[in-house]
Every structure is written in structure tokens, then in C-alpha cells.
Design a protein around this motif. Sequence first.
Motif, short mmCIF file in Angstrom:
data_model
loop_
_atom_site.label_atom_id
_atom_site.label_comp_id
_atom_site.label_asym_id
_atom_site.label_seq_id
_atom_site.Cartn_x
_atom_site.Cartn_y
_atom_site.Cartn_z
N HIS A 1 -8.43 -3.33 14.25
CA HIS A 1 -7.61 -2.36 13.54
C HIS A 1 -6.30 -3.01 13.09
O HIS A 1 -5.26 -2.38 13.04
N LEU B 1 -7.47 -4.69 3.67
CA LEU B 1 -8.76 -4.99 3.07
C LEU B 1 -9.55 -3.72 2.81
O LEU B 1 -10.17 -3.54 1.75
N SER B 2 -9.53 -2.79 3.76
CA SER B 2 -10.26 -1.53 3.59
C SER B 2 -9.71 -0.73 2.42
O SER B 2 -10.47 -0.12 1.66
N GLU B 3 -8.39 -0.70 2.24
CA GLU B 3 -7.79 0.03 1.14
C GLU B 3 -8.29 -0.46 -0.21
O GLU B 3 -8.44 0.31 -1.15
N GLN B 4 -8.57 -1.76 -0.31
CA GLN B 4 -9.01 -2.31 -1.60
C GLN B 4 -10.42 -1.85 -1.97
O GLN B 4 -10.82 -1.92 -3.14
N PHE B 5 -11.16 -1.35 -0.99
CA PHE B 5 -12.49 -0.83 -1.27
C PHE B 5 -12.53 0.69 -1.20
O PHE B 5 -13.60 1.30 -1.16
N THR C 1 0.82 -1.21 0.00
CA THR C 1 0.00 0.00 0.00
C THR C 1 0.86 1.26 0.00
O THR C 1 0.32 2.37 0.13
N TYR D 1 -11.45 3.01 1.11
CA TYR D 1 -11.71 3.83 2.30
C TYR D 1 -10.74 3.47 3.40
O TYR D 1 -9.96 2.56 3.25
N GLU E 1 -4.29 -6.54 8.56
CA GLU E 1 -5.14 -7.24 7.60
C GLU E 1 -6.39 -6.43 7.26
O GLU E 1 -6.78 -6.29 6.11
N GLU E 2 -7.03 -5.86 8.31
CA GLU E 2 -8.24 -5.06 8.10
C GLU E 2 -7.93 -3.79 7.34
O GLU E 2 -8.69 -3.36 6.47
N ARG E 3 -6.81 -3.16 7.63
CA ARG E 3 -6.44 -1.93 6.92
C ARG E 3 -6.21 -2.20 5.44
O ARG E 3 -6.62 -1.41 4.58
#
Length: 259
Positions: free
Chosen positions: A246, A253-257, A159, A259, A249-251
Motif C-alpha cells: 500500500h 500507479l493505480s491512479e494511472q489506471f 494526484t 482505480y 508508489e503503488e497508489r
Amino acid sequence: MTTPQRYDRIAFVASSGAEAQQALTQLTQAYGNHDPDHADVVVALGGDGLMLQTLHRQMRSGKPIYGMHRGTVGFLMNEFRTLDLHGRLAAARETLINPLLMRATDVHGGVHLHHAINEVFLFRQTHQMARLRILIDERERMAELAADGVLVATPAGSTAYNLSAQGPILPINAPLLALTPISAFRPRRWRGALLPNTAFVVIEVLEGEKRPVAAVADHDEARDIRRVEVISDKTISMRMLFDPGHSLEERILSEQFGY
């Protein structure tokens, strides 16, 4: 049930920014500040740049690193709060990451060895584009890439520069590396490749005397490079701590959508 890990001795490190220095003062007063060599955990106060510096410094220590955002970019950091830090550390989830090892040989035969947590990249040193040959596991995969450069990114670094170069975002636990061109001219439509994290990547510089190229592992640079070898160094595992919900992994995943 697994007993939560206790981190009684905390070492704080902070960037030079006013917010980070203020946070350092507050947290030191509340929890003390141990020498990193004798601490159970290192807490980094700043942005992603400080986190990378801390990971590099602690690369072989085996100590977990927990970041709190008191800088500019905070993708690798947890939210800043001063209350119940011991409880947050005990509840944090651990993510293991392996760095890349770069072996760069320059045109004079000098060898430069550096580790990278985010990426290894090659980039042209002058106005002329670089001409590069790419081999994967000793098999030629691209006879010539004409571009500003090329990079190899870890999931943790996917990222960062990789994303800016239109590379793919990788889940942190994916056993993959991203091979991404930087402003490719030929082949113009090539967008890069996903490689297994066991891959042995070799990038050779064509016409290095005429078109000099630099190689960079995170912040360590070598110039006038002839050949770069990159592998994921499985002998080193760095421990990063993230608050539940937080996690890295969650960050990612969020970047791929978006936000």
C-alpha cells in the motif's frame, strides 16, 4: 538481513472529526501517546489534509510519519486498524519526499518564502485572466500564458490539484516536477511540461496591477504577486511510512489506471 526499525514511542495526532477523535482515544489507550518531540514516530489519524499539516509541522524534525485513514480523502494514508500497530510500523516501507520552496515577490517588493509538499500555484485574483511569463533555468520558455493560472507539482502532489487540472501523474520516485496550466486560454492547446526536479522555475506576472495574481504554496497564500521562483528543496527530506503493498508508489500507479 536488515533489522526491522522499532518505533516504541508513538505520538498520535488527529483531525477534529468524530472518527479521528474516536480512533485517537482507542489508540492512546492501547499504545500511550508521547509528545512528538520525544517520539520515535508520528501517527496521523485523519485525511490527506491532516497529513499535509503533520508533514509541515515535522518538516525539519526527521521523524517518520505514518498516516491512518480516518478522514475524507485518504490518498496519503494507510488503512485504519488498531491491532499490532508496532508490528505494522516495523514492517512499513519508507518513502522520502522533498518539498518545493516558493519565493514570491509582491508588487510592493515584499518577499514571501513558503514550502509546499503538494504544489505551488498562481491564480487570478479577479474576473480577468492572468498573463504569465515562464522561465526555466533562466531561459524563457513561454513569453505569455493567458490562463486562470499555472502550478508546479511534486510527484507526491501530482494526484491532487495537478490531476484535477488535467496534469500528469508522476511516480513518487521520478526525478520530475509537473508544470501544468489551469484553464489555459492561450496557447489553448498547451497541456504543460515535465521538468527535471533540479529545475529553477520562474513565473513572472504581466500586467500585475491590472490583472492581480495570488501565489499559494499548499495552504500559504501571498497576494498581488509580481514574480514567483520555485525550486525543489533538497536540504529537506521527509520520511513517510506505508504498509507493504500500500505504498505511495503503488497508489500512484493505480491512479494511472483509473482505480
